[in-house]
Scaffold this motif. Structure first.
Motif, PDB file in Angstrom:
ATOM      1  N   ARG A  52       0.836  -1.211   0.000  1.00 20.16           N
ATOM      2  CA  ARG A  52       0.000   0.000   0.000  1.00 20.16           C
ATOM      3  C   ARG A  52       0.869   1.258   0.000  1.00 20.16           C
ATOM      4  O   ARG A  52       0.585   2.231  -0.698  1.00 20.16           O
ATOM      5  CB  ARG A  52      -0.945  -0.023   1.209  1.00 20.16           C
ATOM      6  CG  ARG A  52      -2.151  -0.939   0.950  1.00 20.16           C
ATOM      7  CD  ARG A  52      -3.052  -1.132   2.166  1.00 20.16           C
ATOM      8  NE  ARG A  52      -3.194   0.047   2.991  1.00 20.16           N
ATOM      9  CZ  ARG A  52      -3.147   0.046   4.333  1.00 20.16           C
ATOM     10  NH1 ARG A  52      -2.962  -1.098   4.976  1.00 20.16           N
ATOM     11  NH2 ARG A  52      -3.302   1.146   5.024  1.00 20.16           N
ATOM     12  N   HIS A  57       2.143   6.892  -6.683  1.00 19.02           N
ATOM     13  CA  HIS A  57       1.109   7.858  -7.047  1.00 19.02           C
ATOM     14  C   HIS A  57       1.628   9.285  -6.849  1.00 19.02           C
ATOM     15  O   HIS A  57       1.452  10.153  -7.705  1.00 19.02           O
ATOM     16  CB  HIS A  57      -0.147   7.622  -6.195  1.00 19.02           C
ATOM     17  CG  HIS A  57      -1.177   8.683  -6.359  1.00 19.02           C
ATOM     18  ND1 HIS A  57      -1.996   8.746  -7.466  1.00 19.02           N
ATOM     19  CD2 HIS A  57      -1.481   9.763  -5.597  1.00 19.02           C
ATOM     20  CE1 HIS A  57      -2.780   9.806  -7.359  1.00 19.02           C
ATOM     21  NE2 HIS A  57      -2.476  10.439  -6.238  1.00 19.02           N
ATOM     22  N   LYS A  61       2.265   1.883  -3.401  1.00 18.41           N
ATOM     23  CA  LYS A  61       1.281   2.426  -4.331  1.00 18.41           C
ATOM     24  C   LYS A  61       1.160   3.944  -4.131  1.00 18.41           C
ATOM     25  O   LYS A  61       1.133   4.716  -5.092  1.00 18.41           O
ATOM     26  CB  LYS A  61      -0.064   1.732  -4.065  1.00 18.41           C
ATOM     27  CG  LYS A  61      -1.026   1.864  -5.199  1.00 18.41           C
ATOM     28  CD  LYS A  61      -2.246   1.008  -5.002  1.00 18.41           C
ATOM     29  CE  LYS A  61      -3.374   1.593  -5.841  1.00 18.41           C
ATOM     30  NZ  LYS A  61      -4.685   1.405  -5.247  1.00 18.41           N
TER      31      LYS A  61
END
Ligand code: NOS
Length: 533
Positions: A34, A41, A37
């Protein structure tokens, strides 16, 4: 088309399987997945919101446009305002394996240390005025009490060139025309650092920028080799490294000068006292960190005994013996041997090979081990002496390679680095400022990592380049690749301990501490930027 896509997927996987972070990619936790990610991003959104060509240029230089991994000196202020920089500044970095002692403390801190010492005097070869300020190089020295002067100024027309003036007088009486005391500070900073107009304008080749680079060391040496400054300087380096998340440092210290200047202004402090002082500060900092309950943040430091590559093979013999003596007296501190200085213009490894081979034999007889950690291939050359240093570094059994910028030109040497597990100390920002590359996307680092050669990211001379700590180098590398992810960062951090000169037990202990801090770091990303992805 399905078939094509399957083949494509397989080809990408096969290609990436050679990367240094390949094995680790599968082992990550759900939290790391997570956090990764989010990190990616943030990287892609800041590539547009911060680094796209449509953003207004704040720090114009030449015809530069904004892009991720652009020239560091122009990008620096923008970098520090990004979310990604905030995240990377919190990352535990592991070890810093390539940093030169002479350029590892912020210039404003060095100036403060100098001003705190009444013994420190300054002289210049000409009265300082607007016509001479750009070229006159100052010399600093800690003088003995009998030599102290009361001369008021180096900018006054009555200043006799080359006479010593107390640094405090020189600063407080710096002429109004040159900006007064703040003008003195700016001048000092210009002397000790490389600015963007030099790197990208007036000195825009490796040869020219090295001239400016060398002059920073010449000016700094009278300060950092004055014992009372030297000790505080090293302490400051440990603490500033810790603040950036670095928990271990392997410093290349130049032992070229046989003595440093003592508090009494006499040049009589020998190498073994340098090491005693280093050891003492190291112990104090460790004890202090323990007392603060921050033991996880600092595992220690070692020294790579380094000599400038300008001496003769006869002269190197003394240093090799001295290095052995220092290793025998401080086995926990001396961790390697290197030759430093501009490879393109100074002497190549082959010139010293006979002495270096005898040095290896001597170590075997004595039952000690001082691995070579050679600078090699820090050059744009192909087949030049600096490029050829890579062959000698490897033949002489180097444990790591400093820079290895030209390594990817040599498939056989790349293969040997993989087979013998030789780690390359890559200094991305240093390479860019010293004009080996124009920007991070042009840097050979991805080629090295993608071909499975292990790397430790390093800052080299952070005081001169302004890349203090390791956050800036990690930043530039991370924004210049779409493949690098959180696991890549993890592998780079772990490799910096794996390829260090720490003993097996010390490494185990360092990894344990790192693991705890890494988990805190991953939580920081999730807690702080959880809403962003
Ligand atoms: O990137 C580098 N490559 C080779 N030598 C270097 C580099 N950075 C600094 N020094 C050398 O280290 C000495 C100060 O300790 C300087 O003389 C400088 O030439």
């Amino acid at each position: 088309m399905d078939d094509y896509h399957a083949q494509r997927k397989q080809l990408i996987a096969d290609d990436r399987a050679l990367r240094i972070d390949h094995a680790a990619q599968k082992e990550i936790s759900e939290e790391e997945r997570r956090a990764d990610k989010m990190l990616r991003h943030i990287r892609s959104s800041e590539a547009v919101s911060v680094w796209s060509a449509t953003q207004p240029l704040k720090h114009l230089h030449g015809s530069q446009q904004l892009f991720p991994g652009m020239a560091f000196l122009t990008a620096r202020e923008t970098i520090v305002g990004t979310k990604l920089f905030d995240i990377l500044s919190k990352m535990p970095k592991g070890g810093l394996l390539h940093a030169h002692h002479a350029a590892m403390v912020r210039v404003d801190v060095l100036l403060k240390l100098a001003l705190s010492q009444p013994a420190i005097h300054i002289r210049v070869p000409a009265v300082l005025c607007s016509a001479t300020i750009g070229t006159a190089l100052p010399e600093f020295r800690g003088l003995s009490r009998a030599e102290w002067t009361t001369h008021p100024s180096i900018t006054d027309q009555r200043y006799a060139p080359d006479t010593w003036v107390p640094i405090q007088n020189a600063r407080s009486n710096f002429s109004h025309a040159l900006g007064g005391p703040e003008g003195f500070d700016r001048w000092f900073t210009n002397i000790m650092t490389i600015n963007p107009s030099e790197a990208y304008g007036t000195h825009n080749t490796t040869g020219e920028i090295w001239k400016k680079f060398q002059s920073t060391f010449i000016a700094a040496q009278g300060l950092i080799f004055f014992e009372p400054i030297s000790t505080e300087y090293i302490r400051e380096f440990f603490y500033s490294s810790i603040e950036d998340g670095i928990s271990y440092v392997e410093v290349r210290m130049a032992f070229h000068q046989k003595y440093m200047t003592g508090a009494d202004g006499e040049r009589n402090v020998p190498h073994r006292v340098w090491l005693q002082l280093y050891d003492h500060i190291l112990k104090e900092v460790k004890a202090d960190m323990k007392q603060q309950g921050r033991e996880d943040e600092f595992v220690g430091s070692k020294i790579i005994y380094s000599i400038l590559r300008i001496i003769t093979p006869e002269e190197i013999e003394w240093y090799l013996e001295d290095c052995i003596a220092m290793k025998q007296e401080f086995p926990h501190l001396i961790s390697g041997f290197d030759l430093i200085g501009h490879e393109d213009t100074l002497l190549p490894l082959i010139y010293y090979a006979e002495s270096l081979l005898r040095f290896v034999e001597r170590q075997k007889e004595l039952g000690i081990e001082i691995p070579f950690m050679f600078h090699a291939g820090e050059t744009l050359g192909d087949g030049t002496v600096a490029d050829m240093n890579l062959y000698d570094a490897i033949l002489l059994g180097t444990k790591r390679i400093g820079h290895g910028f030209s390594l990817i030109k040599h498939p056989k040497l790349m293969q040997i680095c993989r087979e013998r597990d030789i780690c390359v100390e890559v200094c991305p920002i240093s390479n860019e400022i010293l004009r080996l590359t124009g920007s991070m996307p042009m840097h050979p680092l991805p080629a090295v990592m993608n071909q499975g050669v292990h790397v430790a990211l390093c800052s080299d001379d952070p005081a001169v380049f302004g890349n203090m700590g390791l956050t800036f180098d990690f930043y530039q590398v991370f924004v210049a690749s779409e493949v690098n992810n959180l696991t890549t960062l993890h592998e780079l951090v772990w490799d910096s301990i794996r390829y260090s000169a720490l003993s097996h037990e010390e490494k185990e202990c360092a990894f344990e501490k790192l693991e705890r801090r890494w988990n805190i770091f991953v939580r920081y990303i999730l807690d702080t930027y959880g809403g962003a992805a």
